[in-house]
Design an enzyme around this catalytic site. Structure first.
Site, PDB file in Angstrom:
ATOM      1  N   HIS A 153       1.948   7.036   2.391  1.00 52.20           N
ATOM      2  CA  HIS A 153       1.438   8.355   1.995  1.00 52.20           C
ATOM      3  C   HIS A 153       1.696   9.432   3.039  1.00 52.20           C
ATOM      4  O   HIS A 153       2.233   9.163   4.112  1.00 52.20           O
ATOM      5  CB  HIS A 153      -0.052   8.269   1.639  1.00 52.20           C
ATOM      6  CG  HIS A 153      -0.923   7.773   2.762  1.00 52.20           C
ATOM      7  ND1 HIS A 153      -1.274   8.558   3.825  1.00 52.20           N
ATOM      8  CD2 HIS A 153      -1.493   6.562   2.972  1.00 52.20           C
ATOM      9  CE1 HIS A 153      -2.041   7.855   4.650  1.00 52.20           C
ATOM     10  NE2 HIS A 153      -2.178   6.646   4.154  1.00 52.20           N
ATOM     11  N   LYS A 168       0.864  -1.190   0.000  1.00 54.13           N
ATOM     12  CA  LYS A 168       0.000   0.000   0.000  1.00 54.13           C
ATOM     13  C   LYS A 168       0.899   1.237   0.000  1.00 54.13           C
ATOM     14  O   LYS A 168       2.048   1.157   0.429  1.00 54.13           O
ATOM     15  CB  LYS A 168      -0.859   0.029   1.278  1.00 54.13           C
ATOM     16  CG  LYS A 168      -1.875  -1.085   1.386  1.00 54.13           C
ATOM     17  CD  LYS A 168      -3.222  -0.647   0.817  1.00 54.13           C
ATOM     18  CE  LYS A 168      -4.240  -1.769   0.819  1.00 54.13           C
ATOM     19  NZ  LYS A 168      -4.638  -2.154   2.167  1.00 54.13           N
ATOM     20  N   HIS A 200       1.111   9.117   6.744  1.00 52.48           N
ATOM     21  CA  HIS A 200       1.988   8.285   7.574  1.00 52.48           C
ATOM     22  C   HIS A 200       3.116   9.069   8.213  1.00 52.48           C
ATOM     23  O   HIS A 200       3.839   8.539   9.057  1.00 52.48           O
ATOM     24  CB  HIS A 200       2.604   7.155   6.739  1.00 52.48           C
ATOM     25  CG  HIS A 200       1.631   6.083   6.363  1.00 52.48           C
ATOM     26  ND1 HIS A 200       1.406   5.711   5.056  1.00 52.48           N
ATOM     27  CD2 HIS A 200       0.809   5.321   7.111  1.00 52.48           C
ATOM     28  CE1 HIS A 200       0.497   4.752   5.018  1.00 52.48           C
ATOM     29  NE2 HIS A 200       0.111   4.498   6.257  1.00 52.48           N
TER      30      HIS A 200
HETATM   31  N1  ARG Z   1      -0.928  -0.906   9.982  1.00 54.69           N
HETATM   32  C1  ARG Z   1      -1.950  -0.242  10.730  1.00 54.69           C
HETATM   33  C2  ARG Z   1      -2.644   0.793   9.875  1.00 54.69           C
HETATM   34  O1  ARG Z   1      -2.076   1.294   8.920  1.00 54.69           O
HETATM   35  C3  ARG Z   1      -1.414   0.456  11.955  1.00 54.69           C
HETATM   36  C4  ARG Z   1      -0.872  -0.465  12.981  1.00 54.69           C
HETATM   37  C5  ARG Z   1      -0.899   0.158  14.332  1.00 54.69           C
HETATM   38  N2  ARG Z   1      -0.309  -0.636  15.338  1.00 54.69           N
HETATM   39  C6  ARG Z   1      -0.932  -1.617  16.006  1.00 54.69           C
HETATM   40  N3  ARG Z   1      -0.239  -2.296  16.892  1.00 54.69           N
HETATM   41  N4  ARG Z   1      -2.193  -1.895  15.829  1.00 54.69           N
HETATM   42  O2  ARG Z   1      -3.760   1.155  10.192  1.00 54.69           O
END
Ligand code: ARG
Length: 568
Positions: free
Chosen positions: A129, A126, A132
């Site tokens: 962006h 993905k 982030h």
């Molecule tokens: N990859 C997830 C997202 O983009 C965020 C992860 C956050 N960390 C976690 N331990 N849940 O939404």
């Protein structure tokens, strides 16, 4: 020297009704600077002494014999006000900065404590962006801040590299994928086939069944599934590492969601034997109604695991493996409920360390109109924003200082720094809108402004031939008796305090604001006080301030993830 501590020690010799710690907590900076540098309110003592605070303050003032560190001590309306002896103060602080150098501002409050900072946590295949940038930079900065205060930190990138979407991606790849095309531009091409999958699945729902089957294969370590998934992951990480490289962001661990797949059965068994989960229409949930929250889904009907379950397994693993004192998650406010839910479940499992799991949330970033060319609805890649910032900085340098040595490197440090600084200058809980133009300005409260001030200090030191250490014994501190000098030194003395506040509130912006204020006051000092004067004593004393400011700006910039070029 910590003046608060010195004052608390002195007071505790005369006050029995309060402990040293209580006294220390009461010592404050008066809001009005005319009231002195520190104040001690006497109201808490009134009951113990059965006297009016006004009288207590007056008695204490008489009891405190004259002391070289104070110019005077006064009693005003129940407060004891301390005004520091200016020369003593300036000498103490500058000596500390100049002798400790890059270590100035550090402390030992974090010694023997382990802190995990999880940040960035982008999703494989993905786009990385503009949104982030928040998790990535707040997290990197907190990691640096905690380290600076002596904590043993572990920086984790909890990659989004697992879940049913990878089943979809595998199906899409097998149908329409072309390795060479994808390798040339992985994120865009993977996104393209993923979007195509969604469009076609609307007509052909059997595609979704296939995708589920492939994810199950992946969960069962099927060779082909694992091979494709690994390829997507490696291609994506190559792109992400380019962005992390530009930003100067590093991690100790890339243990993402997939890392916990073999730890899932354990956590499920624990939830079942502790009777925390219950069956609901073929799935398993935790009822959180008693805590005012919707139920948490733990396993799906088909038995496959979920984001929530992986977070439970991850927290448990981190406690067992690292035995953290604090486990910090830098993740947007949109996931607030998710974090409240799983942290509650950890509590229900009987783990007291649920209190040490902290969701450091933040608001949204949007883009100011026209600041970046983007068609509606299209995501803006962070890498493109950074490249644009670098290019624009390059053209500013070409115009203003074309002969600068190493100008490509400086353009990167300043261009990227500008974007990062704007991010960290805003309090994290606020939404903000990003404007490249404002960000790159050399005036105002920006990264380039602070970096430029640092380069100016370096240039003065070069011209004076004093880039090396200044001999403390040769400095006549009485020459620094003007207001601008005092104000700069007062700020230098507050560096550690601002770092401690930043770490306590998980707010790098405290340090970003501190360093802007320091730069502004240094520029005032520089404007009011010619430095390279004939009087050697005056010159050396002023150079000591220049050098100390250079040290602290460089250090503070590092904590908010900016580099400090010596020339720009
Ligand atoms: N990859 C997830 C997202 O983009 C965020 C992860 C956050 N960390 C976690 N331990 N849940 O939404």
């Amino acid at each position: 020297m910590d003046y608060k501590i010195a004052i608390a020690k002195l007071l505790s010799e005369h006050i029995e009704a309060l402990s040293y710690e209580e006294i220390l907590n009461l010592v404050e900076h008066p809001k009005n600077k005319d009231m002195g540098d520190f104040a001690f309110p006497c109201f808490k003592l009134a009951q113990a002494y059965r006297k009016a605070p006004v009288k207590i303050a007056e008695d204490l003032k008489l009891a405190l014999a004259s002391n070289e560190i104070f110019e005077n001590v006064t009693a005003v309306s129940g407060f004891l006000n301390f005004t520091l002896n200016q020369e003593h103060f300036i000498k103490t602080i500058l000596t500390e900065v100049l002798t400790q150098g890059a270590d100035y501002g550090k402390s030992t409050i974090g010694e023997q404590k382990k802190v995990i900072v999880e940040y960035s946590s982008v999703n494989i295949a993905k786009p990385f962006h503009m949104g982030h940038i928040r998790s990535t930079m707040i997290g990197e900065s907190l990691n640096r801040i905690y380290k600076f205060l002596g904590y043993d930190t572990v920086a984790i990138n909890h990659l989004g590299d697992y879940g049913t979407q990878f089943g979809k991606l595998i199906v899409a790849y097998k149908l329409w994928g072309n390795k060479e095309v994808i390798e040339a531009d992985p994120i865009n091409e993977l996104l393209k086939i993923y979007v195509r999958f969604h469009n076609e699945a609307e007509e052909k729902p059997e595609l979704d069944d296939e995708a589920r089957a492939w994810f199950t294969k992946l969960e069962n370590s099927d060779e082909e599934a694992v091979e494709l998934w690994t390829m997507f992951k490696e291609m994506s990480l190559k792109v992400f590492d380019r962005v992390y490289g530009l930003l100067g962001v590093t991690f100790d661990s890339y243990a993402g969601e997939s890392f916990y797949s073999d730890k899932m059965p354990g956590i499920l068994t624990e939830l079942r034997t502790k009777h925390i989960v219950q069956k609901s229409e073929g799935a398993e949930i935790v009822d959180l109604e008693p805590y005012g929250m919707p139920p948490a889904l733990i396993t799906k009907k088909d038995g496959s695991s979920l984001y929530m379950t992986r977070d439970l397994a991850a927290a448990k693993f981190r406690k067992d493996y690292y035995n953290f004192d604090k486990n910090i998650y830098v993740v947007g406010s949109a996931q607030k409920l998710h974090f409240q839910q799983w942290i509650k479940i950890i509590e229900l499992m009987g783990y007291a360390w649920h209190k040490d799991c902290i969701h450091v949330e933040f608001g949204m970033v949007s883009l100011e109109e026209g600041s970046l060319s983007t068609r509606k609805g299209q995501v803006v890649f962070l890498e493109d924003v950074l490249q644009k910032a670098i290019e624009q900085t390059q053209s500013i340098i070409n115009e203003k200082n074309p002969n600068l040595v190493g100008k490509e490197e400086v353009a990167r440090q300043v261009g990227v720094g500008a974007v990062v600084f704007q991010e960290l200058y805003t309090s994290r809980t606020k939404d903000y809108s990003f404007s490249l133009e404002k960000t790159l300005s050399f005036d105002g409260e920006t990264g380039p402004y602070v970096q430029y001030t640092h380069a100016r200090a370096c240039s003065v030191l070069r011209k004076a031939g004093s880039t090396e250490a200044i001999e403390i014994s040769k400095i006549d501190f009485s020459k620094l008796d003007d207001e601008a000098s005092k104000e700069v030194v007062r700020l230098l003395s507050k560096y550690n305090e601002s770092i401690v506040i930043a770490h306590r509130n998980y707010e790098p912006h405290t340090i970003a604001r501190f360093v802007v204020e320091l730069a502004q006051n240094f520029n005032r000092f520089y404007h009011d006080n010619p430095i390279l004067v004939d009087d050697e004593n005056v010159k050396t004393a002023r150079l000591a301030i220049v050098k100390a400011v250079k040290i602290v700006i460089e250090s503070a910039l590092h904590l908010v993830c900016l580099e400090a070029p010596e020339q720009m």
